[in-house]
Write an enzyme that holds these catalytic residues in place. Structure first.
Site, short mmCIF file in Angstrom:
data_model
loop_
_atom_site.label_atom_id
_atom_site.label_comp_id
_atom_site.label_asym_id
_atom_site.label_seq_id
_atom_site.Cartn_x
_atom_site.Cartn_y
_atom_site.Cartn_z
N GLN A 73 0.85 -1.20 0.00
CA GLN A 73 0.00 0.00 0.00
C GLN A 73 0.88 1.24 0.00
O GLN A 73 0.37 2.36 -0.08
CB GLN A 73 -0.89 0.02 1.25
CG GLN A 73 -1.81 -1.17 1.38
CD GLN A 73 -2.40 -1.23 2.78
OE1 GLN A 73 -3.38 -0.55 3.09
NE2 GLN A 73 -1.81 -2.04 3.65
N ASN A 74 2.17 1.05 0.12
CA ASN A 74 3.08 2.19 0.27
C ASN A 74 3.35 2.85 -1.08
O ASN A 74 3.50 2.17 -2.09
CB ASN A 74 4.39 1.76 0.92
CG ASN A 74 4.16 1.23 2.32
OD1 ASN A 74 3.08 1.44 2.89
ND2 ASN A 74 5.12 0.54 2.88
N ASP A 127 5.94 4.96 -1.34
CA ASP A 127 7.29 5.53 -1.17
C ASP A 127 8.35 4.87 -2.05
O ASP A 127 9.51 5.30 -2.05
CB ASP A 127 7.70 5.46 0.31
CG ASP A 127 7.68 4.04 0.89
OD1 ASP A 127 7.84 3.07 0.13
OD2 ASP A 127 7.52 3.93 2.13
N HIS A 160 -1.42 1.35 -4.26
CA HIS A 160 -1.83 2.75 -4.13
C HIS A 160 -0.99 3.70 -4.97
O HIS A 160 -1.04 4.91 -4.78
CB HIS A 160 -1.81 3.18 -2.65
CG HIS A 160 -2.88 2.51 -1.83
ND1 HIS A 160 -2.90 2.53 -0.45
CD2 HIS A 160 -3.97 1.82 -2.20
CE1 HIS A 160 -3.96 1.86 -0.02
NE2 HIS A 160 -4.62 1.41 -1.07
N CYS A 209 -1.08 13.47 -15.62
CA CYS A 209 -1.72 14.69 -16.11
C CYS A 209 -3.22 14.57 -15.87
O CYS A 209 -3.83 13.55 -16.22
CB CYS A 209 -1.43 14.85 -17.60
SG CYS A 209 -2.33 16.22 -18.34
N CYS A 242 1.27 20.26 -21.46
CA CYS A 242 0.02 20.71 -22.10
C CYS A 242 -0.64 21.85 -21.31
O CYS A 242 -1.66 22.38 -21.73
CB CYS A 242 -0.96 19.54 -22.27
SG CYS A 242 -1.78 19.06 -20.73
P1 OAD Z 1 -1.25 3.31 8.84
O1 OAD Z 1 -0.56 4.58 9.21
O2 OAD Z 1 -2.75 3.29 8.89
O3 OAD Z 1 -0.76 2.11 9.75
C1 OAD Z 1 0.60 1.85 9.96
C2 OAD Z 1 0.72 0.65 10.86
O4 OAD Z 1 2.09 0.38 11.02
C3 OAD Z 1 0.11 0.83 12.25
O5 OAD Z 1 -0.75 -0.27 12.53
C4 OAD Z 1 1.33 0.79 13.17
O6 OAD Z 1 1.08 0.17 14.43
C5 OAD Z 1 2.31 -0.04 12.36
N1 OAD Z 1 3.73 0.22 12.68
C6 OAD Z 1 4.31 1.33 13.20
N2 OAD Z 1 5.62 1.17 13.31
C7 OAD Z 1 5.91 -0.09 12.85
C8 OAD Z 1 7.10 -0.85 12.71
N3 OAD Z 1 8.29 -0.36 13.07
N4 OAD Z 1 7.01 -2.09 12.20
C9 OAD Z 1 5.81 -2.61 11.82
N5 OAD Z 1 4.65 -1.93 11.94
C10 OAD Z 1 4.69 -0.68 12.44
O7 OAD Z 1 -0.71 2.90 7.39
P2 OAD Z 1 -1.33 1.89 6.32
O8 OAD Z 1 -1.98 0.73 6.98
O9 OAD Z 1 -0.27 1.63 5.31
O10 OAD Z 1 -3.49 5.31 1.54
O11 OAD Z 1 -2.43 2.80 5.68
C11 OAD Z 1 -3.14 2.34 4.59
C12 OAD Z 1 -3.38 3.47 3.62
O12 OAD Z 1 -3.99 4.57 4.28
C13 OAD Z 1 -2.12 4.06 3.03
O13 OAD Z 1 -1.67 3.36 1.89
C14 OAD Z 1 -2.57 5.43 2.64
C15 OAD Z 1 -3.24 5.77 3.94
O14 OAD Z 1 -3.96 6.86 4.02
C16 OAD Z 1 -3.48 6.17 0.54
O15 OAD Z 1 -2.68 7.09 0.48
C17 OAD Z 1 -4.51 5.88 -0.48
#
Ligand code: OAD
Length: 247
Positions: free
Chosen positions: A104-105, A107, A122, A130, A152
Site C-alpha cells: 500500500q506504500n 514511497d 496505491h 496529467c 500541455c
Molecule cells: P497506517 O498509518 O494506517 O498504519 C501503519 C501501521 O504500522 C500501524 O498499525 C502501526 O502500528 C504499524 N507500525 C508502526 N511502526 C511499525 C514498525 N516499526 N514495524 C511494523 N509496523 C509498524 O498505514 P497503512 O496501513 O499503510 O493510503 O495505511 C493504509 C493506507 O492509508 C495508506 O496506503 C494510505 C493511507 O492513508 C493512501 O494514500 C490511499
C-alpha cells in the site's frame, strides 16, 4: 492467535512455503524514518492524510496537497530502505518460492531495496499523472514550482490512489489471485483499516498467516500469528525461516 516469533518460525519451517503473498503498509517504512499515516507524526500542518489525499482536497487547493507530497517525497528521497525492505527483496529473489509483494506504500522503498514482483496498489509518489489526458511520467526530482504542470498546461497530480478513488482493477485482481494462491501470507506494518487493500486478507485460504505490527491491528484477529514487533526486527527472521525451509 499466537504471538511468539519462535513458534512462527517453527511453523514456517514446517510448512516449507512455495507461494508467499506479502501485504505491506506504512509501518514497514517507519524504521526508515517515514511517519505512518495514522501514528504519531502522521499529521502535517494539522491535516490528516484523509484531509489531503482526496480529489476534493486537490480541487480546492492543489498547492497545499502538493506541498504535503513534496514534504513526504523529500523525506523519502533522503531515507534508505531498512532491514525489512532488504529482507523482502532477498525473498523475492529466492527461486524456489514464488513471492508476490503487495504494497500500500507509495514511497517506492521496496523498489529501491531491489524487490521483484511488486504490486504498488496505491501507486507511487515518484510518478505524476496529467489530470487532462492521464499521461503518467516518472518524477523523482523536486518541482521548481507548485503545483507542477504538464507540458500541455494542465495540472499534474501524484500518480497515487486517493480516498474515494478506485484502485487499478488489474493490480487488484493480481493481488487477490496472489493472496488466494499463497500457502503463506505475511501482513506487515498496516493498520488494516483501508479497503479494498485490507480486505485482501480475507481471501487467504492457505496454511499459515503471520502479522508483524508492534500493536494489534484490525487484521490481527484474522491471522494465525500476530507478532507485536517492529518490522526491521521480525521480518529478516521470518524471511530467513522461509529460505532455510527450502533446503
Ligand atoms: P497506517 O498509518 O494506517 O498504519 C501503519 C501501521 O504500522 C500501524 O498499525 C502501526 O502500528 C504499524 N507500525 C508502526 N511502526 C511499525 C514498525 N516499526 N514495524 C511494523 N509496523 C509498524 O498505514 P497503512 O496501513 O499503510 O493510503 O495505511 C493504509 C493506507 O492509508 C495508506 O496506503 C494510505 C493511507 O492513508 C493512501 O494514500 C490511499
Amino acid at each position: 492467535m499466537a504471538n511468539s516469533i519462535y513458534e512462527a518460525i517453527l511453523a514456517i519451517e514446517k510448512l516449507r512455503p512455495r507461494t508467499v503473498a506479502v501485504l505491506t503498509g506504512a509501518g514497514v517504512s517507519a524504521e526508515s524514518g517515514i511517519p505512518t499515516f495514522r501514528g504519531a507524526g502522521g499529521l502535517w500542518e494539522g491535516f490528516r492524510a484523509e484531509d489531503l489525499a482526496t480529489p476534493s482536497a486537490f480541487r480546492n487547493d492543489p498547492e497545499r496537497v502538493w506541498r504535503w507530497y513534496e514534504w513526504r517525497r523529500d523525506l523519502i528521497r533522503k531515507a534508505l530502505p531498512n532491514k525489512a525492505h532488504l529482507a523482502l527483496a532477498a525473498l523475492t529473489h529466492v527461486t524456489t518460492v514464488h513471492t508476490t509483494l503487495i504494497t500500500q506504500n507509495v514511497d517506492a522503498l521496496h523498489d529501491r531495496a531491489g524487490s521483484r514482483n511488486i504490486i504498488e496498489l496505491h501507486g507511487s509518489l515518484f510518478r505524476t499523472r496529467c489530470v487532462a489526458d492521464g499521461a503518467v511520467e516518472a518524477a523523482r526530482e523536486p518541482f521548481p514550482q507548485l503545483p507542477p504542470r504538464c507540458s500541455c498546461g494542465s495540472l499534474l497530480r501524484p500518480d497515487v490512489v486517493w480516498f474515494g478513488e478506485a484502485l487499478d482493477s488489474e493490480d487488484l485482481d493480481r493481488s487477490a489471485a496472489a493472496v488466494a494462491a499463497a500457502d503463506l501470507l505475511l501482513v506487515l506494518g498496516t493498520s488494516g483499516v483501508v479497503h479494498p487493500a485490507a480486505g485482501l486478507v480475507s481471501l487467504f485460504t492457505g496454511s499459515l498467516s503471520v502479522e508483524v505490527n508492534p500493536v494489534a491491528s484490525a487484521l490481527s484477529p484474522l491471522l494465525d500469528f500476530a507478532l507485536q514487533l517492529p518490522a526491521a526486527q521480525a521480518v529478516p527472521l521470518l524471511v530467513h525461516a522461509i529460505t532455510r525451509s527450502q533446503r
